[in-house]
Design a protein around this motif. Sequence first.
Motif, PDB file in Angstrom:
ATOM      1  N   LYS A 265       3.237  -7.825  -7.018  1.00 14.21           N
ATOM      2  CA  LYS A 265       3.668  -6.516  -7.523  1.00 14.21           C
ATOM      3  C   LYS A 265       2.481  -5.700  -8.034  1.00 14.21           C
ATOM      4  O   LYS A 265       2.322  -4.529  -7.692  1.00 14.21           O
ATOM      5  N   TYR A 266       1.629  -6.338  -8.835  1.00 12.92           N
ATOM      6  CA  TYR A 266       0.467  -5.644  -9.387  1.00 12.92           C
ATOM      7  C   TYR A 266      -0.458  -5.156  -8.271  1.00 12.92           C
ATOM      8  O   TYR A 266      -0.881  -4.004  -8.260  1.00 12.92           O
ATOM      9  N   ALA A 267      -0.756  -6.047  -7.316  1.00 13.05           N
ATOM     10  CA  ALA A 267      -1.666  -5.689  -6.223  1.00 13.05           C
ATOM     11  C   ALA A 267      -1.051  -4.619  -5.322  1.00 13.05           C
ATOM     12  O   ALA A 267      -1.746  -3.733  -4.832  1.00 13.05           O
ATOM     13  N   ARG A 268       0.262  -4.702  -5.112  1.00 10.45           N
ATOM     14  CA  ARG A 268       0.942  -3.708  -4.270  1.00 10.45           C
ATOM     15  C   ARG A 268       0.850  -2.326  -4.899  1.00 10.45           C
ATOM     16  O   ARG A 268       0.524  -1.343  -4.225  1.00 10.45           O
ATOM     17  N   LYS A 269       1.102  -2.256  -6.202  1.00 15.58           N
ATOM     18  CA  LYS A 269       1.019  -0.961  -6.889  1.00 15.58           C
ATOM     19  C   LYS A 269      -0.417  -0.435  -6.884  1.00 15.58           C
ATOM     20  O   LYS A 269      -0.642   0.757  -6.684  1.00 15.58           O
ATOM     21  N   ALA A 270      -1.373  -1.334  -7.087  1.00 21.26           N
ATOM     22  CA  ALA A 270      -2.783  -0.933  -7.084  1.00 21.26           C
ATOM     23  C   ALA A 270      -3.193  -0.400  -5.711  1.00 21.26           C
ATOM     24  O   ALA A 270      -4.035   0.499  -5.616  1.00 21.26           O
TER      25      ALA A 270
ATOM     26  N   THR B 292       4.547   0.511  -1.080  1.00 16.50           N
ATOM     27  CA  THR B 292       5.907   0.264  -1.561  1.00 16.50           C
ATOM     28  C   THR B 292       6.382  -1.103  -1.104  1.00 16.50           C
ATOM     29  O   THR B 292       5.780  -1.726  -0.219  1.00 16.50           O
ATOM     30  N   GLN B 293       7.468  -1.549  -1.690  1.00 14.29           N
ATOM     31  CA  GLN B 293       8.085  -2.802  -1.238  1.00 14.29           C
ATOM     32  C   GLN B 293       8.476  -2.680   0.237  1.00 14.29           C
ATOM     33  O   GLN B 293       8.367  -3.636   0.994  1.00 14.29           O
ATOM     34  N   GLU B 294       8.898  -1.485   0.635  1.00 17.73           N
ATOM     35  CA  GLU B 294       9.279  -1.252   2.025  1.00 17.73           C
ATOM     36  C   GLU B 294       8.089  -1.424   2.957  1.00 17.73           C
ATOM     37  O   GLU B 294       8.238  -1.956   4.064  1.00 17.73           O
ATOM     38  N   ASP B 295       6.916  -0.974   2.527  1.00 17.44           N
ATOM     39  CA  ASP B 295       5.705  -1.139   3.344  1.00 17.44           C
ATOM     40  C   ASP B 295       5.433  -2.618   3.608  1.00 17.44           C
ATOM     41  O   ASP B 295       5.135  -3.012   4.733  1.00 17.44           O
ATOM     42  N   ILE B 296       5.528  -3.418   2.560  1.00 15.32           N
ATOM     43  CA  ILE B 296       5.278  -4.855   2.689  1.00 15.32           C
ATOM     44  C   ILE B 296       6.339  -5.489   3.587  1.00 15.32           C
ATOM     45  O   ILE B 296       6.024  -6.265   4.492  1.00 15.32           O
ATOM     46  N   ALA B 297       7.600  -5.167   3.323  1.00 20.37           N
ATOM     47  CA  ALA B 297       8.708  -5.744   4.087  1.00 20.37           C
ATOM     48  C   ALA B 297       8.558  -5.454   5.577  1.00 20.37           C
ATOM     49  O   ALA B 297       8.746  -6.332   6.418  1.00 20.37           O
ATOM     50  N   ARG B 298       8.180  -4.235   5.903  1.00 12.25           N
ATOM     51  CA  ARG B 298       8.019  -3.842   7.305  1.00 12.25           C
ATOM     52  C   ARG B 298       6.942  -4.689   7.980  1.00 12.25           C
ATOM     53  O   ARG B 298       7.119  -5.164   9.101  1.00 12.25           O
ATOM     54  N   GLU B 299       5.837  -4.898   7.299  1.00  8.25           N
ATOM     55  CA  GLU B 299       4.723  -5.647   7.882  1.00  8.25           C
ATOM     56  C   GLU B 299       5.020  -7.136   8.053  1.00  8.25           C
ATOM     57  O   GLU B 299       4.553  -7.738   9.015  1.00  8.25           O
ATOM     58  N   ILE B 300       5.779  -7.723   7.137  1.00  9.04           N
ATOM     59  CA  ILE B 300       6.066  -9.149   7.264  1.00  9.04           C
ATOM     60  C   ILE B 300       7.376  -9.410   7.999  1.00  9.04           C
ATOM     61  O   ILE B 300       7.720 -10.551   8.269  1.00  9.04           O
ATOM     62  N   GLY B 301       8.098  -8.342   8.324  1.00 11.46           N
ATOM     63  CA  GLY B 301       9.327  -8.493   9.091  1.00 11.46           C
ATOM     64  C   GLY B 301      10.490  -9.036   8.296  1.00 11.46           C
ATOM     65  O   GLY B 301      11.373  -9.684   8.847  1.00 11.46           O
ATOM     66  N   PHE B 302      10.491  -8.769   6.989  1.00 20.58           N
ATOM     67  CA  PHE B 302      11.575  -9.217   6.118  1.00 20.58           C
ATOM     68  C   PHE B 302      12.295  -8.003   5.551  1.00 20.58           C
ATOM     69  O   PHE B 302      11.721  -6.915   5.475  1.00 20.58           O
ATOM     70  N   PRO B 303      13.529  -8.180   5.085  1.00 19.77           N
ATOM     71  CA  PRO B 303      14.240  -7.068   4.426  1.00 19.77           C
ATOM     72  C   PRO B 303      13.545  -6.668   3.119  1.00 19.77           C
ATOM     73  O   PRO B 303      12.884  -7.494   2.479  1.00 19.77           O
ATOM     74  N   ASN B 304      13.720  -5.414   2.735  1.00 23.79           N
ATOM     75  CA  ASN B 304      13.144  -4.917   1.477  1.00 23.79           C
ATOM     76  C   ASN B 304      13.576  -5.783   0.298  1.00 23.79           C
ATOM     77  O   ASN B 304      12.791  -6.030  -0.624  1.00 23.79           O
ATOM     78  N   LYS B 305      14.828  -6.239   0.326  1.00 26.20           N
ATOM     79  CA  LYS B 305      15.349  -7.057  -0.773  1.00 26.20           C
ATOM     80  C   LYS B 305      14.537  -8.344  -0.945  1.00 26.20           C
ATOM     81  O   LYS B 305      14.405  -8.845  -2.060  1.00 26.20           O
ATOM     82  N   THR B 306      13.997  -8.875   0.143  1.00 25.50           N
ATOM     83  CA  THR B 306      13.206 -10.104   0.048  1.00 25.50           C
ATOM     84  C   THR B 306      11.941  -9.857  -0.759  1.00 25.50           C
ATOM     85  O   THR B 306      11.587 -10.655  -1.628  1.00 25.50           O
ATOM     86  N   VAL B 307      11.272  -8.755  -0.500  1.00 23.15           N
ATOM     87  CA  VAL B 307      10.055  -8.425  -1.249  1.00 23.15           C
ATOM     88  C   VAL B 307      10.407  -8.201  -2.719  1.00 23.15           C
ATOM     89  O   VAL B 307       9.693  -8.660  -3.610  1.00 23.15           O
ATOM     90  N   GLN B 308      11.518  -7.534  -2.956  1.00 22.02           N
ATOM     91  CA  GLN B 308      11.971  -7.322  -4.332  1.00 22.02           C
ATOM     92  C   GLN B 308      12.211  -8.667  -5.021  1.00 22.02           C
ATOM     93  O   GLN B 308      11.831  -8.859  -6.178  1.00 22.02           O
ATOM     94  N   LYS B 309      12.788  -9.619  -4.297  1.00 21.87           N
ATOM     95  CA  LYS B 309      13.052 -10.946  -4.873  1.00 21.87           C
ATOM     96  C   LYS B 309      11.763 -11.731  -5.098  1.00 21.87           C
ATOM     97  O   LYS B 309      11.658 -12.489  -6.057  1.00 21.87           O
ATOM     98  N   TYR B 310      10.768 -11.547  -4.233  1.00 19.11           N
ATOM     99  CA  TYR B 310       9.454 -12.166  -4.469  1.00 19.11           C
ATOM    100  C   TYR B 310       8.903 -11.672  -5.794  1.00 19.11           C
ATOM    101  O   TYR B 310       8.464 -12.442  -6.642  1.00 19.11           O
ATOM    102  N   GLU B 311       8.885 -10.345  -5.945  1.00 13.93           N
ATOM    103  CA  GLU B 311       8.261  -9.734  -7.121  1.00 13.93           C
ATOM    104  C   GLU B 311       9.000 -10.056  -8.414  1.00 13.93           C
ATOM    105  O   GLU B 311       8.384 -10.180  -9.462  1.00 13.93           O
ATOM    106  N   SER B 312      10.302 -10.195  -8.337  1.00 15.58           N
ATOM    107  CA  SER B 312      11.086 -10.466  -9.546  1.00 15.58           C
ATOM    108  C   SER B 312      11.151 -11.954  -9.877  1.00 15.58           C
ATOM    109  O   SER B 312      11.645 -12.334 -10.929  1.00 15.58           O
ATOM    110  N   GLY B 313      10.656 -12.794  -8.958  1.00 15.65           N
ATOM    111  CA  GLY B 313      10.657 -14.230  -9.211  1.00 15.65           C
ATOM    112  C   GLY B 313      11.942 -14.932  -8.803  1.00 15.65           C
ATOM    113  O   GLY B 313      12.106 -16.116  -9.060  1.00 15.65           O
ATOM    114  N   ILE B 314      12.868 -14.209  -8.162  1.00 14.14           N
ATOM    115  CA  ILE B 314      14.100 -14.840  -7.674  1.00 14.14           C
ATOM    116  C   ILE B 314      13.761 -15.800  -6.538  1.00 14.14           C
ATOM    117  O   ILE B 314      14.293 -16.895  -6.460  1.00 14.14           O
TER     118      ILE B 314
END
Length: 75
Positions: free
Chosen positions: A14-19, A23-45
Amino acid sequence: VMEVRDMSLGNNIKYARKAAGLTQEDIAREIGFPNKTVQKYESGIITTISSDKIEIIAKLLRTTPAKLMAGKTTH
């Protein structure tokens, strides 16, 4: 492929992404995962991320996997 388990990995992503001004969507698109997955990574779920995905995320965030995983244990 190794997996990394640690809730603070999400905080590092999360810190590196903001720096990097991405967006979470940018990361999700590149790794081929849903946006919710990136959100769950960042939140620790989701605390297990495969090493190949960490490498892609690190490259996107202009950092290294080692920095994202600083202080983490690998399994």
